[in-house]
Design an enzyme around this catalytic site. Structure first.
Site, mmCIF file in Angstrom:
data_model
loop_
_atom_site.group_PDB
_atom_site.id
_atom_site.type_symbol
_atom_site.label_atom_id
_atom_site.label_comp_id
_atom_site.label_asym_id
_atom_site.label_seq_id
_atom_site.Cartn_x
_atom_site.Cartn_y
_atom_site.Cartn_z
ATOM 1 N N GLU A 117 0.735 -1.342 -0.047
ATOM 2 C CA GLU A 117 -0.063 0.035 0.004
ATOM 3 C C GLU A 117 0.754 1.254 0.090
ATOM 4 O O GLU A 117 0.523 2.294 -0.546
ATOM 5 C CB GLU A 117 -0.953 -0.176 1.244
ATOM 6 C CG GLU A 117 -1.952 -1.109 0.856
ATOM 7 C CD GLU A 117 -2.707 -1.287 2.327
ATOM 8 O OE1 GLU A 117 -2.115 -1.581 3.461
ATOM 9 O OE2 GLU A 117 -3.988 -1.437 2.278
ATOM 10 N N GLU A 137 -3.326 -9.681 3.549
ATOM 11 C CA GLU A 137 -4.178 -9.518 4.653
ATOM 12 C C GLU A 137 -5.224 -10.574 4.909
ATOM 13 O O GLU A 137 -5.480 -10.984 6.116
ATOM 14 C CB GLU A 137 -4.690 -8.062 4.701
ATOM 15 C CG GLU A 137 -3.928 -6.904 4.803
ATOM 16 C CD GLU A 137 -3.347 -6.536 3.624
ATOM 17 O OE1 GLU A 137 -3.421 -7.447 2.451
ATOM 18 O OE2 GLU A 137 -2.571 -5.497 3.606
HETATM 19 N N1 T1G Z 1 4.957 -8.206 11.603
HETATM 20 C C1 T1G Z 1 5.496 -8.581 12.697
HETATM 21 N N2 T1G Z 1 6.520 -9.750 12.458
HETATM 22 C C2 T1G Z 1 6.733 -10.112 11.292
HETATM 23 C C3 T1G Z 1 5.853 -9.947 10.273
HETATM 24 C C4 T1G Z 1 4.781 -8.602 10.227
HETATM 25 N N3 T1G Z 1 4.135 -8.238 9.310
HETATM 26 N N4 T1G Z 1 6.202 -10.515 8.998
HETATM 27 C C5 T1G Z 1 7.265 -11.232 9.521
HETATM 28 N N5 T1G Z 1 7.517 -11.090 11.081
HETATM 29 C C6 T1G Z 1 8.694 -11.934 11.731
HETATM 30 C C7 T1G Z 1 8.194 -13.130 11.851
HETATM 31 O O1 T1G Z 1 7.213 -13.456 12.857
HETATM 32 C C8 T1G Z 1 9.664 -13.729 12.129
HETATM 33 O O2 T1G Z 1 9.791 -13.471 13.488
HETATM 34 C C9 T1G Z 1 10.443 -13.005 11.231
HETATM 35 O O3 T1G Z 1 9.778 -11.733 11.199
HETATM 36 C C10 T1G Z 1 10.728 -13.588 10.053
HETATM 37 O O4 T1G Z 1 9.514 -13.864 9.386
HETATM 38 C C11 T1G Z 1 -2.381 -2.210 6.750
HETATM 39 C C12 T1G Z 1 -3.112 -4.385 8.036
HETATM 40 C C13 T1G Z 1 7.581 -11.364 5.126
HETATM 41 C C14 T1G Z 1 7.344 -13.370 3.508
HETATM 42 O O5 T1G Z 1 1.055 -10.809 6.169
HETATM 43 O O6 T1G Z 1 4.652 -13.345 5.012
HETATM 44 O O7 T1G Z 1 -0.184 -4.945 6.516
HETATM 45 O O8 T1G Z 1 10.024 -15.733 14.432
HETATM 46 O O9 T1G Z 1 10.289 -16.453 9.481
HETATM 47 O O10 T1G Z 1 10.141 -17.135 5.747
HETATM 48 O O11 T1G Z 1 -3.328 -3.249 5.264
HETATM 49 O O12 T1G Z 1 7.425 -13.245 7.256
HETATM 50 O O13 T1G Z 1 11.813 -14.562 13.697
HETATM 51 O O14 T1G Z 1 10.664 -13.837 15.911
HETATM 52 O O15 T1G Z 1 8.228 -15.617 8.079
HETATM 53 O O16 T1G Z 1 11.693 -14.984 5.280
HETATM 54 C C15 T1G Z 1 0.493 -8.052 6.082
HETATM 55 C C16 T1G Z 1 3.710 -11.578 7.000
HETATM 56 C C17 T1G Z 1 0.396 -7.782 7.478
HETATM 57 C C18 T1G Z 1 3.374 -10.557 5.935
HETATM 58 C C19 T1G Z 1 9.135 -13.213 5.372
HETATM 59 N N6 T1G Z 1 1.798 -8.768 5.823
HETATM 60 N N7 T1G Z 1 4.822 -12.159 6.898
HETATM 61 O O17 T1G Z 1 9.012 -14.647 5.309
HETATM 62 O O18 T1G Z 1 10.546 -14.939 7.504
HETATM 63 S S1 T1G Z 1 -1.150 -6.855 7.721
HETATM 64 C C20 T1G Z 1 1.891 -10.038 5.971
HETATM 65 C C21 T1G Z 1 5.149 -13.137 5.825
HETATM 66 C C22 T1G Z 1 -1.076 -5.615 6.890
HETATM 67 C C23 T1G Z 1 -2.100 -3.535 5.893
HETATM 68 C C24 T1G Z 1 -2.409 -4.649 6.768
HETATM 69 C C25 T1G Z 1 6.833 -13.509 6.190
HETATM 70 C C26 T1G Z 1 7.818 -12.891 5.014
HETATM 71 P P1 T1G Z 1 10.591 -14.397 14.555
HETATM 72 P P2 T1G Z 1 9.735 -15.438 8.653
HETATM 73 P P3 T1G Z 1 10.425 -15.501 6.000
#
Ligand code: T1G
Length: 700
Positions: A117, A137
């Protein structure tokens, strides 16, 4: 050249957002490891930086870039349990779009959710060739909350936007360029290319997606598409809601559309489904942190041996070849080996034919796999996995041979689904090197792998299983030995309770429909027909001598197998199959009614709610016993197994997370209703009784 006009906001120089002030193009760098999530500090820093860009006459344009491996991967999921704090992301992205000077996003890694976004609000987007965009999301039970449902359709059209927003899938750089999501694909200097592009935009009319209008869609077609998205969501709320918001982009100005989007986002953010999906997200990462194993160095593994090239062996071989391992597949004879080799080649040919795999990659993967008859060629392997016939003596004999042939220090793994890994290990002189690696079919697709440790398994062998699972991009759950480990043990109870429901009055298609309405992709009888009834029949015959005579044993499945009805592969099982469709079969109904008569039961209709409650209670009760027996360490281990191995709907968070929401007393009441009627093994789990009595939960 640096600015002679000082920055007016200190937040631009410290904190997770730095304004690397160079004129005429400023660089805004976000540095919030590990994935540059838009925490409150990032949102505040970004807003300050944009305001600085606007204010400072020497800055003519700006680039937003991220340190580390990825552009902003979304809002900070860890903040979702708390009240939202200003500045809110919609305000930040709107400030970016409203900026009078060009702002370009330099995207590497995965620009997801709020990251996508932010990029959409920029006036241009330059992507690293390996970058991806996505609005995932809905996988967290949410809808995009910062303009994604309104700007994306203005750029790519309603239909494409509905697909992307309701599926949450990512698009790679080439597709993003084709869709117009990316303006350029960078060379090896992403930031330099983005700054050059920003310079080009200076003095030109800025393209603001929010100002575009989204072409409408035929109302009936739109309604059909939303209905189809809802059906595929199998009870998950967010995909349908996200699709409906996208349609507003053709009806409302941006501000109104974003207001409706924000309203829906805030509603879903506090929903049970969002809480469950957040739990699922963090649980599948937490499972890899196994108490007592953290910090233990895994053994180096590159050379893999696979014994058995049947369905499982060939699937496992593909999984390892996909992950870049050196794979050697062995069989007992040339014919079986050739059949396995053909299976492996067929997997890749299908991927090439569907466009999911380039031919060059196929060739590379096929080259990574070698073949041999007999075990001698496994001597140099680092990890050997057997996927031979599910029989204890066959496996023990094989492990005695492997013990003699395979180099010391190698890990010897069994892919058994049920058998005692300890008994297999005892056939060797090195039980500490033996572990279970229970893959799920198709092994190159299913994410779950159960790592079964015996009392003798060395800690570094468990650590090796975890490290190998990570390289395979699988989700590992470590457990100890019991009949069926975690998933299959629970599945056995699930199926038993489903068969009791048949005896009492339900029919297979009614139980399947109830469990598909619950959110499973397929009901238990349809799954059995797909897997093949003969496999569990062989297991029941193996266990027959040890079966407790008091057990309530339903023999309908045995009758089906005796009639040669093994499921889809024989054209009939619990259902009749004609033209790929499954149809209820009067022959099966007759067998079930006969079983009811022999049980002395008067059949009665069974409601969907009763079917779901009975089966959920059976699952939770057996899961709690597994926890009580310390087969796993934590409730989340069980939830992850059930979600990633058996299709338990993730929007419920897994059986134990959901049991807390339903209430353990209600679950226990349902279990107690059955105890004594369904024979031994159905008494309530101690952990369930104690938690229900003390108001306890599985999760604090
Ligand atoms: N927030 C907080 N922590 C996150 C995070 C996030 N969005 N994404 C990953 N982490 C942490 C995860 O818990 C892990 O922590 C570390 O980062 C590495 O992640 C306003 C409301 C980006 C593809 O849904 O898909 O935006 O275990 O092991 O395999 O409209 O993480 O090491 O302590 O998964 O390389 C939308 C979710 C949010 C993306 C990387 N975004 N993340 O994968 O590493 S809602 C998502 C992923 C939003 C807006 C809305 C994957 C990754 P720890 P990982 P990876």
């Amino acid at each position: 050249m640096t600015l002679s006009t000082p920055l007016t906001s200190t937040s631009c120089t410290d904190g997770p957002v730095r304004l690397v002030a160079t004129a005429p193009v400023a660089l805004i760098e976000i540095d919030n490891p590990p994935v540059n999530a838009t925490s409150q500090a990032v949102r505040a820093g970004l807003l300050d930086a944009i305001q600085e860009i606007e204010r400072n006459p020497q800055i003519q344009a700006a680039v937003i870039a991220c340190a580390g491996r990825t552009f902003v991967a979304g809002a900070d999921i860890r903040e979702f349990g708390q009240p939202p704090r200003e500045p809110h992301l919609p305000d930040v992205v709107n400030a970016i779009e409203a900026c009078s000077k060009p702002v370009v996003a330099a995207v590497q890694g995965t620009a997801l959710g709020g990251g996508c976004e932010i990029a959409l609000a920029c006036h241009g987007r330059v992507l690293d060739p390996g970058a991806q965009f996505g609005l995932p999301e809905v996988k967290l039970g949410l809808v995009p909350g910062a303009g994604g449902t309104q700007r994306l359709p203005r750029l790519v059209g309603l239909e494409a936007a509905m697909d992307l927003v309701s599926s949450g899938r990512s698009v790679k750089a080439d597709e993003a360029l084709r869709l117009g999501l990316a303006d350029r694909i960078s060379g090896d200097d992403l930031r330099g290319d983005a700054m050059a592009f920003a310079r080009e935009l200076v003095g030109r009319p800025l393209r603001r997606l929010g100002e575009l209008s989204a072409a409408g869609m035929d109302p009936e077609a739109a309604a059909r598409k939303v209905a189809d998205i809802r059906r595929k969501a199998r009870g998950a709320e967010a995909p349908g809601r996200a699709a409906e918001l996208v349609l507003l982009a053709a009806e409302l100005p941006l501000a109104e559309g974003m207001a409706r989007e924000r309203e829906t986002f805030l509603e879903l953010r506090s929903s049970d489904q969002a809480a469950a999906l957040r739990h699922a997200f963090f649980a599948e990462r937490e499972v890899t942190r196994v108490p007592g194993i953290e910090g233990v160095e895994p053994r180096p593994v590159q050379k893999i041996g696979i014994v058995g090239a049947g369905t499982m062996g060939s699937g496992i071989a593909v999984a390892f070849a996909d992950a870049g391992f050196d794979v050697k597949v062995v069989e007992t004879d040339a014919q079986a080996l050739a059949a396995g080799r053909a299976r492996i080649a067929d997997v890749y040919e299908r991927q090439v034919a569907s466009g999911r795999l380039a031919e060059a990659v196929r060739d590379e993967r096929l080259t990574a796999v070698s073949y041999d008859v007999g075990l001698a060629g496994l001597a140099d392997r680092d990890l050997v996995i057997e996927a031979v016939f599910e029989d204890m003596e066959v496996k023990r004999t094989l492990f005695r041979d492997l013990d003699r042939i395979v180099r010391p220090g190698a890990v010897l793994a069994t892919n058994t689904s049920y058998l005692d890994v300890g008994a297999i290990a005892q056939a060797t002189s090195r039980p500490a090197d033996v572990v279970g690696l229970h893959f799920f079919s198709p092994a190159n697709v299913m994410k779950l792998v159960e790592i079964v440790r015996t009392d003798a398994t060395a800690a570094d062998v468990v650590a090796t299983g975890l490290a190998v699972a990570k390289r395979l991009r699988k989700i590992p759950v470590v457990c100890r030995v019991c009949e069926g480990f975690v998933g299959n043990r629970i599945l056995t109870r699930y199926r038993q309770q489903a068969e009791y429901l048949l005896e009492e009055g339900a029919l297979p298609h009614e139980v399947d429909a109830a469990m598909e309405a619950f959110g499973f992709p397929m009901g238990p009888f349809a799954v059995s027909d797909l897997a093949g009834l003969d496999i569990s029949w062989a297991r029941r015959k193996r266990l027959a001598p040890t079966r407790d005579p008091r057990e309530r044993y339903v023999d309908v499945a045995d009758r089906l197998c005796e009639a040669g009805r093994f499921g889809r592969k024989t054209g009939a099982g619990w259902y009749r199959y004609e033209g790929g469709r499954r149809e209820p079969d009067p022959f099966v109904t007759e067998l079930i009614e006969d079983a009811s008569r022999r049980r002395g039961l008067t059949r009665h209709p069974v409601s969907v709610e009763e079917i779901q409650a009975r089966i959920r209670a059976a699952i939770v009760n057996e899961a709690c016993k597994i926890l009580d027996e310390r087969i796993v360490e934590r409730p989340l281990d069980i939830d992850v197994v059930m979600m990633h191995g058996y299709g338990y709907p993730a929007w419920r968070g897994g059986p134990l997370f959901e049991a807390d929401r339903v209430g353990l007393k209600a679950i226990l009441d349902k279990v107690n209703e059955r105890a004594g009627r369904d024979g031994p093994g159905w008494e309530p789990a101690e952990g369930l009784v104690s938690r229900a009595a003390s108001g306890g939960r599985f999760y604090s």
